[in-house]
Design a protein around this motif. Structure first.
Motif, PDB file in Angstrom:
ATOM      1  N   PHE A 188      -4.957   3.708  -6.068  1.00 15.87           N
ATOM      2  CA  PHE A 188      -4.294   4.969  -6.410  1.00 15.87           C
ATOM      3  C   PHE A 188      -3.018   4.677  -7.191  1.00 15.87           C
ATOM      4  CE2 PHE A 188      -0.716   5.503  -3.522  1.00 15.87           C
ATOM      5  CZ  PHE A 188      -0.180   6.755  -3.778  1.00 15.87           C
ATOM      6  N   SER A 219      -1.828  -0.466  -4.613  1.00 16.29           N
ATOM      7  CA  SER A 219      -2.026   0.477  -3.523  1.00 16.29           C
ATOM      8  C   SER A 219      -3.411   1.116  -3.666  1.00 16.29           C
ATOM      9  CB  SER A 219      -0.937   1.543  -3.593  1.00 16.29           C
ATOM     10  OG  SER A 219      -1.167   2.493  -2.597  1.00 16.29           O
ATOM     11  N   TYR A 220      -4.210   1.026  -2.601  1.00 13.71           N
ATOM     12  CA  TYR A 220      -5.585   1.563  -2.690  1.00 13.71           C
ATOM     13  C   TYR A 220      -5.880   2.466  -1.504  1.00 13.71           C
ATOM     14  CZ  TYR A 220      -6.937  -1.899   0.815  1.00 13.71           C
ATOM     15  OH  TYR A 220      -7.036  -2.627   1.973  1.00 13.71           O
ATOM     16  N   SER A 221      -6.904   3.285  -1.699  1.00 11.50           N
ATOM     17  CA  SER A 221      -7.256   4.269  -0.691  1.00 11.50           C
ATOM     18  C   SER A 221      -8.268   3.711   0.298  1.00 11.50           C
ATOM     19  CB  SER A 221      -7.848   5.505  -1.377  1.00 11.50           C
ATOM     20  OG  SER A 221      -8.450   6.330  -0.407  1.00 11.50           O
ATOM     21  N   LYS A 222      -7.854   3.627   1.552  1.00 10.98           N
ATOM     22  CA  LYS A 222      -8.789   3.165   2.576  1.00 10.98           C
ATOM     23  C   LYS A 222      -9.852   4.222   2.862  1.00 10.98           C
ATOM     24  CE  LYS A 222      -5.816  -0.249   4.597  1.00 10.98           C
ATOM     25  NZ  LYS A 222      -5.170  -0.799   5.786  1.00 10.98           N
ATOM     26  N   TRP A 269      -2.545   8.581   5.753  1.00  6.48           N
ATOM     27  CA  TRP A 269      -2.108   8.276   4.393  1.00  6.48           C
ATOM     28  C   TRP A 269      -0.901   9.110   3.920  1.00  6.48           C
ATOM     29  CZ3 TRP A 269      -3.585   4.856   0.643  1.00  6.48           C
ATOM     30  CH2 TRP A 269      -3.253   5.187  -0.676  1.00  6.48           C
ATOM     31  N   ASN A 287       0.831  -1.206   0.000  1.00  8.91           N
ATOM     32  CA  ASN A 287       0.000   0.000   0.000  1.00  8.91           C
ATOM     33  C   ASN A 287       0.866   1.257   0.000  1.00  8.91           C
ATOM     34  OD1 ASN A 287      -2.351   1.314  -0.341  1.00  8.91           O
ATOM     35  ND2 ASN A 287      -3.309   0.668   1.558  1.00  8.91           N
ATOM     36  N   VAL A 288       0.381   2.310   0.601  1.00  8.85           N
ATOM     37  CA  VAL A 288       0.993   3.615   0.346  1.00  8.85           C
ATOM     38  C   VAL A 288       2.434   3.732   0.871  1.00  8.85           C
ATOM     39  CG1 VAL A 288      -0.191   4.648   2.320  1.00  8.85           C
ATOM     40  CG2 VAL A 288       0.610   6.097   0.490  1.00  8.85           C
TER      41      VAL A 288
END
Ligand SMILES: Cc1cc2nc3c(=O)[nH]c(=O)nc-3n(C[C@H](O)[C@H](O)[C@H](O)COP(=O)(O)OP(=O)(O)OC[C@H]3O[C@@H](n4cnc5c(N)ncnc54)[C@H](O)[C@@H]3O)c2cc1C
Length: 429
Positions: free
Chosen positions: A61, A41-44, A294, A12-13
């Motif tokens: 993202f 990588s994704y936005s929680k 983030w 992830n980020v």
């Protein structure tokens, strides 16, 4: 055994920041990421939208094409189950061994799960921390009409708001005496709670769930106060704690978060950490703590990656910024919003209609934090004033009373400082 110069646990980020950082110094060496999740990588922050029906790919993202473009090999759907930091070897859940020269732990946080009588064996008890949780909640939506959310922090209020929007009857139970205690001051907590109550969400403060009743299917919860709330689902959202699972039985130091130095390196020289798993520098008070946000995870990853690839960049520290984007009235806060002692000064303005509120927390004339409700356009200037430690004694009331805080209202010398200052992380939130 397979080998990689750089191995990153997590995709992830924090991992993305690290990949960007490594590739600034090292364009060629092998990088491998390992993640038990299925997405890049994704936005929680968008998990709520996923529950409402958005496509999972929409949350990404940096999708899988990004990893390919950066020359990164990926193992998705694979869990790392062992770490031998003396031999620099990881083991995955299918028994594969992978050796590394430099390792980044970007393993994030895990939900804090309270032990509640009756929770065991119930199908509709959820946490709300990652896509897997969101998938379970989304799938279960047709099976419940009412839910109790335990915890009135960011994730608790967000899932409560989402379920309420999906026409579920939602009750939030919070142990503290107000909502969003970490991000807001008492007055703004009250405003946020009243906005959510206005949408139909019920709150029980100073209380906690002692028992979940029913057999396989939930019939309700009993609170410490004796109140019984009928419901069919329970979501625990008490908070996320740094994920220390992998470093158990290793010499890597972990104390309520991975201990890292200014270069994001742990006490084991080739093991780095970034993101929700670490304790990182908070610029508002100079202390190291878990800052699960983030942009900060990205910055820390970037610094770690550059240093893993031979650079020498200290982490400048992060400013915690929280934005409550789901309410009809925008709410944004940064830094210290509730002073820990009397050495801080608090000033605020609140319009009688309740549509605008702003509070500023100062110490020795410098801004340390703020909450702004209803008008968030000037927030960038306020965060700039915090970061640059500018003495605002002469203009503090102006910052309060002007709904729009513009840079042009600041003295030229400050504007120059805010515009020209750059830290080593190449990223600004
Ligand atoms: C519901 C929700 C809403 C949020 N909203 C916001 C917001 O609005 N603004 C904001 O700034 N922040 C928000 N956050 C926080 C933000 O999402 C996190 O700070 C950020 O995701 C941290 O990134 P990370 O890479 O450190 O860890 P994570 O995003 O937690 O990623 C951890 C990675 O590690 C992998 N992993 C862990 N253990 C293993 C293992 N043993 N083997 C293999 N892989 C492993 C996982 O698969 C994952 O890829 C929100 C969080 C949640 C839960």
């Amino acid at each position: 055994m397979s080998k990689s110069e750089y191995v990153i646990v997590g995709s992830n980020v924090a991992a993305v920041g690290a990949i960007d950082g490594i590739r600034k110094h090292d364009k060629k060496s092998s990088i491998l990421t390992i993640s038990f999740e299925s997405l890049g990588s994704y936005s929680k922050a968008m998990l709520a939208e996923y529950i409402e029906g958005a496509n999972a790919q929409w949350l990404e993202f940096r999708g899988k094409d990004y990893f390919k473009k950066m020359g990164v090999d990926c193992l998705f759907g694979r869990k790392v189950t062992g770490l031998d930091s003396d031999k620099s070897i990881l083991t995955t859940d299918n028994g594969e061994e992978i050796s590394y020269k430099k390792l980044l732990l970007g393993v994030g946080g895990v939900p804090f799960k309270p032990v509640i009588k009756g929770a065991e064996g119930k199908e509709l008890v959820f946490t709300f921390t990652d896509l897997l949780d969101a998938e379970k909640i989304r799938e279960a939506l047709p099976r419940f009409n009412s839910a109790v959310v335990i915890g009135a922090g960011f994730t608790g209020t967000e899932i409560a708001y989402t379920l309420n929007k999906l026409n579920k009857k939602v009750t939030v139970v919070e142990l503290g005496d107000r909502v969003l205690v970490k991000a807001l001051d008492p007055r703004s907590s009250e405003i946020a709670q009243s906005l959510m109550h206005g949408e139909g969400i019920e709150f029980y403060l100073n209380d906690t769930v002692e028992e979940i009743s029913g057999n396989k299917e939930i019939t309700g919860v009993s609170l410490k106060s004796g109140k019984v709330i009928p419901c069919q689902a329970v979501i625990t959202a008490i908070g996320v704690i740094p994920n220390g699972e992998l470093i158990k039985n290793t010499p890597v130091k972990f104390d309520r978060g991975l201990d890292v130095d200014d270069y994001m390196c742990t006490n084991v020289p080739n093991v780095y950490g970034a993101g929700d798993v670490v304790k990182a520098l908070d610029i508002t008070d100079g202390l190291k703590r878990s800052l699960p946000l983030w942009p900060l995870a990205f910055q820390q990853g970037l610094v770690a990656g550059k240093n893993m690839a031979g650079g020498r960049y200290p982490y400048a520290g992060g400013l915690p910024i929280n934005s409550l984007k789901f309410l009809k009235v925008p709410i944004l806060s940064a830094g210290i919003t509730t002073p820990p002692d009397a050495s801080y000064e608090v000033i605020y303005v609140s319009d009688p209609k309740g549509t605008f509120y702003r509070s500023l927390v100062l110490k020795e004339g410098r801004l340390k934090g703020f909450v702004t409700i209803g008008e968030i356009d000037g927030a960038g200037v306020l965060t700039g004033l915090i970061r640059n430690k500018i003495d605002i004694s002469g203009i503090k009331t102006k910052l309060l009373n002007k709904k729009k805080v513009g840079l042009m209202q600041m003295p030229r010398e400050w504007r120059n400082r805010i515009f020209t200052r750059r830290d080593e992380t190449d990223y600004h939130d």
